[in-house]
Design a protein around this motif. Structure first.
Motif, mmCIF file in Angstrom:
data_model
loop_
_atom_site.group_PDB
_atom_site.id
_atom_site.type_symbol
_atom_site.label_atom_id
_atom_site.label_comp_id
_atom_site.label_asym_id
_atom_site.label_seq_id
_atom_site.Cartn_x
_atom_site.Cartn_y
_atom_site.Cartn_z
ATOM 1 N N ILE A 199 0.936 -1.152 -0.102
ATOM 2 C CA ILE A 199 0.491 0.290 -0.138
ATOM 3 C C ILE A 199 1.070 1.666 -0.210
ATOM 4 O O ILE A 199 1.845 1.414 0.351
ATOM 5 N N MET A 252 -2.340 -0.227 -3.674
ATOM 6 C CA MET A 252 -3.930 0.002 -3.181
ATOM 7 C C MET A 252 -2.761 1.333 -3.450
ATOM 8 O O MET A 252 -1.377 1.029 -2.814
ATOM 9 N N PRO A 296 -5.800 0.372 -7.659
ATOM 10 C CA PRO A 296 -7.409 0.523 -6.904
ATOM 11 C C PRO A 296 -6.315 2.232 -6.243
ATOM 12 O O PRO A 296 -5.042 1.586 -5.591
ATOM 13 N N GLU A 352 -10.546 -2.082 0.385
ATOM 14 C CA GLU A 352 -11.271 -3.052 -0.786
ATOM 15 C C GLU A 352 -12.936 -3.047 -1.275
ATOM 16 O O GLU A 352 -12.455 -3.066 -1.742
ATOM 17 N N ALA A 365 -12.304 -0.196 -3.510
ATOM 18 C CA ALA A 365 -12.060 -0.616 -4.606
ATOM 19 C C ALA A 365 -13.279 -1.286 -5.423
ATOM 20 O O ALA A 365 -12.404 -1.722 -6.425
#
Ligand code: AMP
Ligand code: GLY
Length: 425
Positions: A5, A67, A94, A316, A319
């Motif tokens: 991330i 992400m 995402p 999540e 996304a």
């Protein structure tokens, strides 16, 4: 499989996100760009300017990022989501945050006000001026009651809102902004009625189809005790907010949040990410003052510690467009945060002061804002330096935790407000 991330930004909000995400079993490595000493301890800092999209792209591809979470508003208003969607290698990754069109809710005060009016959402009366209508400003001001609220339309680094008592001064200020005082952010100016009440910040996360309400918060914007002196980025925060009971929050949901989310959908705007409703409680009725297209800071430092669920799982859901299937459980305890700032802030201040006393006690976490690691030492590098967050079964207990931990920390010319939460006790 774990996901790496990247959190864009460098404040205590971003450290809070990193602190929460490392607790997720689904999170892989945590990166921050550019981050601070807190995010460096929680993960890895990358030399990335969040508004230089090519730098973000390189960092994402070089570190196998799965992400991206955008902390501040500027990259969102500038279209970082649109940039990702237009890039063949990035479009499958995402990014948590709205696109440029949705980010106008924060990027243009005139757009936000017109949106509120279109959807019948309670907000103070206003008119927008540009150079061609500058001659009508004084007549419009005369229809309002003092003080006068004047807002540059675009992003002006938190300095674009002025509250002025005198009508002539207010008229002169509108002309100065239209004349270029805030650059292109002031090509239009919103003039609106002042509302007297208590401010509260309410947050949702949305996947474009459904949304979830996060814990609410109150922040303390002025530098001085008793809400006096200059506006700052925020000097402390509290969650939950005792006056935001069921009755008030039902009004917020029915009159503000639902019409906003419905209005966005009706206008074909798919809103993904965090949405921040800056509200004024006027005798028990909520009015919209501003939208922000991100989490608040210092609100994040009290809201995120009250989320018991896995934050990665929720993001999540954002996304993948199945947020409604994810669970959001909150901690009923109070969390308070006290911001430790550099002497002189929000005016000029020194940097590079060594910070000591950063050990945390139980039920306390110290989120870094303007800090920089130099070897083993942690130095100040900004106006807002640290946010000391604590949990408690009561507001009083949480505040005692924040203040007793704050009193162990020191750096030259450190300042903090001693009355965070006192108006709510
Ligand atoms: P904004 O950037 O629109 O949130 O404005 C910054 C701050 O100015 C808000 O957090 C409020 O404290 C204050 N403010 C803005 N608009 C109004 C208003 N219409 N009435 C009273 N205070 C306001
Ligand atoms: N604390 C207010 C903001 O984040 O804009």
């Amino acid at each position: 499989m774990q996901t790496n991330i990247l959190i864009l930004g460098s404040g205590a909000r971003e450290h809070t996100l990193a602190w929460k995400l490392i607790q997720s079993s689904k999170a892989g490595r945590i990166f921050a760009g550019p981050g601070n000493a807190g995010t460096a301890a929680a993960g890895t800092n990358l030399a990335v300017d969040p508004c230089s999209f090519d730098q973000v792209r390189d960092a994402v591809l070089a570190n196998d990022i799965g992400m991206v979470i955008v902390g501040p508003e500027a990259p969102l208003v500038a279209g970082i989501r649109d940039y990702f969607l237009a890039d063949p290698l990035l479009k499958g990754i995402p990014l948590i945050g709205p696109d440029r069109s949705a980010a106008r809710l924060e990027g243009s005060k005139d757009f936000a006000k017109a949106f509120l009016v279109r959807h019948g959402i309670p907000t103070p009366g206003y008119r927008t001026f540009d150079r061609s209508t500058a001659g009508e400003v004084r007549d419009f001001l005369a229809t309002l009651r003092s003080p006068y609220v004047i807002k540059a339309d675009g992003l002006a680094a938190g300095k674009g809102v002025l509250i002025i008592d005198d009508i002539n001064e207010a008229a002169a200020e509108v002309k100065a902004i239209l004349g270029g005082k805030f650059g292109t952010a002031g090509e239009k100016v919103v003039v609106e009625q002042f509302l007297k009440g208590i401010e509260i910040s309410v947050f949702v996360i949305s996947d474009g189809k459904s949304w979830k309400l996060l814990p609410e918060a109150k922040d303390y914007k002025r530098i001085g005790t008793g809400d006096t002196g200059l506006n700052t980025g925020g000097m402390g925060g509290v969650s939950p907010v005792p006056f935001a009971g069921n009755e008030f929050m039902d009004k917020v949901r029915n009159r503000i949040i639902e019409p906003t989310m419905r209005g966005l959908a009706e206008e074909g705007i798919e809103y993904t990410g965090f949405l921040f409703f800056g509200l004024m409680n006027v005798d028990g009725d909520p009015y919209m003052i501003e939208y922000n297209v991100r989490m608040g800071d210092p609100e994040a430092e009290v809201v995120i510690p009250r989320i018991k669920s896995d934050l990665y799982d929720l993001l999540e859901g954002v996304a993948e467009g199945n947020l409604s299937e994810r669970s959001l459980e909150t901690d009923s305890r109070f969390v308070t945060t006290v911001m430790l700032v550099s002497g002189g802030y929000p005016g000029s201040y020194k940097k590079g002061m060594e910070i000591t006393g950063l050990e945390e006690t139980d039920d306390c976490v110290i989120f870094h804002a303007g800090t920089k690691a130099e070897g083993e030492r942690v130095l100040t590098s900004g106006g807002r330096v640290l946010a000391v967050s604590s949990w408690g079964n009561s507001l009083k207990e949480a505040l005692e935790g924040s203040y007793s931990n704050a009193s162990n920390i020191s750096f030259a010319e450190m300042y903090y407000r001693k009355d965070i939460g006192f108006d709510l006790k």
